[in-house]
Design a protein around this motif. Structure first.
Motif, PDB file in Angstrom:
ATOM      1  N   VAL A 277       0.855  -1.187   0.000  1.00 50.70           N
ATOM      2  CA  VAL A 277       0.000   0.000   0.000  1.00 50.70           C
ATOM      3  C   VAL A 277       0.891   1.238   0.000  1.00 50.70           C
ATOM      4  N   ASP A 278       0.648   2.131  -0.951  1.00 49.93           N
ATOM      5  CA  ASP A 278       1.362   3.403  -1.041  1.00 49.93           C
ATOM      6  C   ASP A 278       0.582   4.423  -0.227  1.00 49.93           C
ATOM      7  N   VAL A 279       1.206   4.944   0.836  1.00 51.42           N
ATOM      8  CA  VAL A 279       0.568   5.914   1.731  1.00 51.42           C
ATOM      9  C   VAL A 279       1.314   7.236   1.595  1.00 51.42           C
ATOM     10  N   PHE A 280       0.570   8.303   1.328  1.00 51.34           N
ATOM     11  CA  PHE A 280       1.161   9.636   1.206  1.00 51.34           C
ATOM     12  C   PHE A 280       0.292  10.633   1.953  1.00 51.34           C
ATOM     13  N   VAL A 281       0.882  11.309   2.932  1.00 46.62           N
ATOM     14  CA  VAL A 281       0.182  12.340   3.689  1.00 46.62           C
ATOM     15  C   VAL A 281       1.062  13.584   3.646  1.00 46.62           C
ATOM     16  N   ASP A 282       0.534  14.675   3.103  1.00 46.17           N
ATOM     17  CA  ASP A 282       1.281  15.929   2.978  1.00 46.17           C
ATOM     18  C   ASP A 282       0.471  17.027   3.648  1.00 46.17           C
ATOM     19  N   CYS A 283       0.920  17.467   4.812  1.00 42.91           N
ATOM     20  CA  CYS A 283       0.219  18.524   5.537  1.00 42.91           C
ATOM     21  C   CYS A 283       0.776  19.877   5.151  1.00 42.91           C
ATOM     22  N   ALA A 284      -0.088  20.859   5.125  1.00 46.00           N
ATOM     23  CA  ALA A 284       0.311  22.227   4.783  1.00 46.00           C
ATOM     24  C   ALA A 284       1.244  22.781   5.841  1.00 46.00           C
ATOM     25  N   SER A 285       1.963  23.790   5.469  1.00 46.94           N
ATOM     26  CA  SER A 285       2.853  24.489   6.389  1.00 46.94           C
ATOM     27  C   SER A 285       2.071  24.919   7.613  1.00 46.94           C
ATOM     28  N   GLY A 286       2.626  24.664   8.785  1.00 46.94           N
ATOM     29  CA  GLY A 286       1.969  25.060  10.019  1.00 46.94           C
ATOM     30  C   GLY A 286       1.164  23.949  10.658  1.00 46.94           C
TER      31      GLY A 286
END
Length: 86
Positions: A25-34
């Motif tokens: 499973v390819d998991v990608f989590v990208d949270c915004a700055s801050g």
């Protein structure tokens, strides 16, 4: 990939979960700055076996209240639109 807004800070997060051809499973989590996931991370990108992916995603959701809220709202919107899981 789903896009969710934060409830307490400006910005958005991108969450992608996709099976690979190798059964991982390819998991990608990208949270915004801050924004923080609670452990100081801003980006998580892993290719994991399904059980480890489930554990990672569960941990991220449990320690991220704004993500809990956004996912709950997304589920309710889906229910109201008639998008019920099979």
């Amino acid at each position: 990939m789903i896009k969710v807004g934060e409830s307490l800070a400006s910005g958005t997060a991108f969450i992608g979960v996709a099976p690979t051809k190798r059964g991982l499973v390819d998991v990608f989590v990208d949270c915004a700055s801050g924004s923080q996931l609670g452990d100081g991370s801003y980006v998580v990108s892993e290719v994991l076996p399904p059980d480890q992916a489930r554990e990672l995603l569960t941990k991220i959701i449990l320690i991220t209240p704004w993500l809990q809220e956004a996912l709950a709202l997304s589920a309710v919107d889906g229910w109201l639109a008639g998008d019920f899981p099979n």
